[in-house]
Design a protein around this motif. Structure first.
Motif, PDB file in Angstrom:
ATOM      1  N   PHE A  78       0.913  -1.161  -0.027  1.00  0.00           N
ATOM      2  CA  PHE A  78       0.139  -0.004   0.071  1.00  0.00           C
ATOM      3  C   PHE A  78       0.901   1.229  -0.016  1.00  0.00           C
ATOM      4  N   ASP A  79       2.208   1.301   0.537  1.00  0.00           N
ATOM      5  CA  ASP A  79       2.859   2.544   0.519  1.00  0.00           C
ATOM      6  C   ASP A  79       4.000   2.557  -0.589  1.00  0.00           C
ATOM      7  N   LYS A  80       3.836   1.713  -1.633  1.00  0.00           N
ATOM      8  CA  LYS A  80       4.784   1.731  -2.847  1.00  0.00           C
ATOM      9  C   LYS A  80       4.265   1.827  -3.917  1.00  0.00           C
ATOM     10  N   GLY A  81       5.042   2.654  -4.933  1.00  0.00           N
ATOM     11  CA  GLY A  81       4.690   3.052  -6.238  1.00  0.00           C
ATOM     12  C   GLY A  81       3.560   3.807  -6.375  1.00  0.00           C
ATOM     13  N   VAL A  82       3.162   4.122  -7.825  1.00  0.00           N
ATOM     14  CA  VAL A  82       2.012   5.050  -7.876  1.00  0.00           C
ATOM     15  C   VAL A  82       0.588   4.542  -7.616  1.00  0.00           C
ATOM     16  N   CYS A  83       0.665   2.852  -7.805  1.00  0.00           N
ATOM     17  CA  CYS A  83      -0.482   2.389  -7.311  1.00  0.00           C
ATOM     18  C   CYS A  83      -0.840   2.359  -5.815  1.00  0.00           C
ATOM     19  N   GLY A  84       0.210   2.433  -5.005  1.00  0.00           N
ATOM     20  CA  GLY A  84       0.018   2.418  -3.784  1.00  0.00           C
ATOM     21  C   GLY A  84      -0.134   3.855  -3.164  1.00  0.00           C
ATOM     22  N   ALA A  85       0.597   4.764  -3.971  1.00  0.00           N
ATOM     23  CA  ALA A  85       0.164   6.178  -3.737  1.00  0.00           C
ATOM     24  C   ALA A  85      -1.313   6.580  -3.896  1.00  0.00           C
ATOM     25  N   CYS A  86      -1.813   6.208  -4.852  1.00  0.00           N
ATOM     26  CA  CYS A  86      -3.349   6.237  -5.358  1.00  0.00           C
ATOM     27  C   CYS A  86      -4.160   5.490  -4.113  1.00  0.00           C
ATOM     28  N   TYR A  87      -3.648   4.324  -3.691  1.00  0.00           N
ATOM     29  CA  TYR A  87      -4.490   3.579  -2.772  1.00  0.00           C
ATOM     30  C   TYR A  87      -4.686   4.478  -1.334  1.00  0.00           C
ATOM     31  N   SER A  88      -3.325   4.968  -0.986  1.00  0.00           N
ATOM     32  CA  SER A  88      -2.962   5.683   0.262  1.00  0.00           C
ATOM     33  C   SER A  88      -3.919   7.124   0.365  1.00  0.00           C
ATOM     34  N   SER A  89      -3.752   7.837  -0.884  1.00  0.00           N
ATOM     35  CA  SER A  89      -4.418   8.957  -1.071  1.00  0.00           C
ATOM     36  C   SER A  89      -5.954   9.325  -1.157  1.00  0.00           C
ATOM     37  N   ARG A  90      -6.221   7.911  -1.731  1.00  0.00           N
ATOM     38  CA  ARG A  90      -7.826   7.817  -2.252  1.00  0.00           C
ATOM     39  C   ARG A  90      -8.078   8.676  -3.462  1.00  0.00           C
ATOM     40  N   GLN A  91      -7.164   9.139  -4.297  1.00  0.00           N
ATOM     41  CA  GLN A  91      -7.128  10.273  -5.310  1.00  0.00           C
ATOM     42  C   GLN A  91      -6.520   9.647  -6.582  1.00  0.00           C
ATOM     43  N   THR A  92      -7.057  10.071  -7.615  1.00  0.00           N
ATOM     44  CA  THR A  92      -6.401   9.742  -9.087  1.00  0.00           C
ATOM     45  C   THR A  92      -4.936  10.099  -9.066  1.00  0.00           C
ATOM     46  N   ILE A  93      -4.040   9.558  -9.397  1.00  0.00           N
ATOM     47  CA  ILE A  93      -2.602  10.084  -9.388  1.00  0.00           C
ATOM     48  C   ILE A  93      -2.234   9.758 -10.953  1.00  0.00           C
ATOM     49  N   VAL A  94      -1.596  11.010 -11.504  1.00  0.00           N
ATOM     50  CA  VAL A  94      -1.165  10.756 -12.851  1.00  0.00           C
ATOM     51  C   VAL A  94       0.393  11.483 -12.789  1.00  0.00           C
ATOM     52  N   VAL A  95       1.156  10.579 -13.581  1.00  0.00           N
ATOM     53  CA  VAL A  95       2.542  10.730 -13.478  1.00  0.00           C
ATOM     54  C   VAL A  95       3.051  11.082 -14.639  1.00  0.00           C
ATOM     55  N   GLU A  96       3.509  12.182 -15.057  1.00  0.00           N
ATOM     56  CA  GLU A  96       4.232  12.443 -16.485  1.00  0.00           C
ATOM     57  C   GLU A  96       5.308  11.480 -16.761  1.00  0.00           C
ATOM     58  N   ASP A  97       6.173  11.582 -15.976  1.00  0.00           N
ATOM     59  CA  ASP A  97       7.305  10.772 -16.210  1.00  0.00           C
ATOM     60  C   ASP A  97       7.822   9.672 -14.846  1.00  0.00           C
ATOM     61  N   VAL A  98       7.421   8.604 -15.069  1.00  0.00           N
ATOM     62  CA  VAL A  98       7.557   7.491 -14.026  1.00  0.00           C
ATOM     63  C   VAL A  98       9.036   7.535 -13.420  1.00  0.00           C
ATOM     64  N   GLU A  99       9.904   8.039 -14.160  1.00  0.00           N
ATOM     65  CA  GLU A  99      11.344   7.814 -13.479  1.00  0.00           C
ATOM     66  C   GLU A  99      11.499   8.827 -12.836  1.00  0.00           C
ATOM     67  N   LYS A 100      10.662   9.686 -12.539  1.00  0.00           N
ATOM     68  CA  LYS A 100      10.845  11.019 -11.627  1.00  0.00           C
ATOM     69  C   LYS A 100       9.918  10.950 -10.479  1.00  0.00           C
ATOM     70  N   PHE A 101       9.118   9.874 -10.458  1.00  0.00           N
ATOM     71  CA  PHE A 101       8.186   9.389  -9.336  1.00  0.00           C
ATOM     72  C   PHE A 101       8.897   8.841  -8.234  1.00  0.00           C
ATOM     73  N   PRO A 102       8.849   9.225  -7.017  1.00  0.00           N
ATOM     74  CA  PRO A 102       9.620   8.640  -5.893  1.00  0.00           C
ATOM     75  C   PRO A 102       9.133   7.333  -5.655  1.00  0.00           C
ATOM     76  N   GLY A 103      10.000   6.230  -5.641  1.00  0.00           N
ATOM     77  CA  GLY A 103       9.551   4.992  -5.211  1.00  0.00           C
ATOM     78  C   GLY A 103       8.687   4.303  -6.269  1.00  0.00           C
ATOM     79  N   HIS A 104       8.673   4.748  -7.552  1.00  0.00           N
ATOM     80  CA  HIS A 104       8.168   4.000  -8.840  1.00  0.00           C
ATOM     81  C   HIS A 104       8.473   2.894  -8.629  1.00  0.00           C
ATOM     82  N   ILE A 105       7.688   1.825  -8.938  1.00  0.00           N
ATOM     83  CA  ILE A 105       7.909   0.332  -9.145  1.00  0.00           C
ATOM     84  C   ILE A 105       8.085   0.214 -10.515  1.00  0.00           C
ATOM     85  N   ALA A 106       9.130  -0.199 -11.183  1.00  0.00           N
ATOM     86  CA  ALA A 106       9.262  -0.447 -12.634  1.00  0.00           C
ATOM     87  C   ALA A 106       9.056  -1.833 -13.085  1.00  0.00           C
ATOM     88  N   CYS A 107       7.700  -2.188 -13.261  1.00  0.00           N
ATOM     89  CA  CYS A 107       7.323  -3.514 -13.563  1.00  0.00           C
ATOM     90  C   CYS A 107       7.674  -3.714 -15.180  1.00  0.00           C
TER      91      CYS A 107
END
Length: 159
Positions: A78-107
């Motif tokens: 729940f506390d990792k990556g963009v999906c975890g940030a969305c879950y935790s904030s309960r809001q849509t998260i839009v990331v223009e450049d995933v390489e600049k997102f802290p804790g991004h999980i590179a699947c």
């Protein structure tokens, strides 16, 4: 880079068509897995995104559900990556450049931008997230967010 997601049509036309298609797919079908599989397929088909899928809240984490695209991460805390940030904030998260997102999980190294939309149970808790990835940076616009949030509200009616 702003990519046209439907040649010859507007984003509004695309999302109106997508909404109608998802509504028809969900009509009369009660199986969640079948519905999520069809929804992810039609979104990927109509938007031509790199990856579209769902992560469901299970066992204290986000667990991969139905998706379309290459192999994906199976479990996300729940506390990792963009999906975890969305879950935790309960809001849509839009990331223009995933390489600049802290804790991004590179699947996938191919993914360059991402949008994740929460889907809620009737009691207000997050049931799952709708994860959308593009191979292009800054792919997602306000119209994409509004359109996908509208799709999430349709899915919530089936929960």
């Amino acid at each position: 880079m702003n990519i046209s997601i439907q040649a010859g049509g507007s984003d509004r036309d695309l999302y109106d068509s997508l909404f109608d298609t998802v509504s028809a797919l969900l009509e009369g079908e009660s199986d969640l897995t079948a519905n999520l599989a069809n929804v992810s397929a039609v979104i990927k088909e109509m938007t031509r995104l790199w990856w579209v899928g769902f992560y469901l809240v299970k066992e204290g984490q986000l667990v991969l559900g139905p998706f379309q695209g290459p192999v994906a991460c199976t479990r996300i805390p729940f506390d990792k990556g963009v999906c975890g940030a969305c879950y935790s904030s309960r809001q849509t998260i839009v990331v223009e450049d995933v390489e600049k997102f802290p804790g991004h999980i590179a699947c996938s190294a191919t993914s360059r931008s991402e949008m994740v939309v929460p889907v809620f149970h009737r009691n207000g808790t997050v049931a799952m997230v709708l994860d959308l990835d593009s191979e292009y940076p800054a792919r997602f616009q306000a119209s994409d967010q509004a359109g996908m949030e509208r799709i999430a509200r349709l899915i919530e009616r089936k929960l």
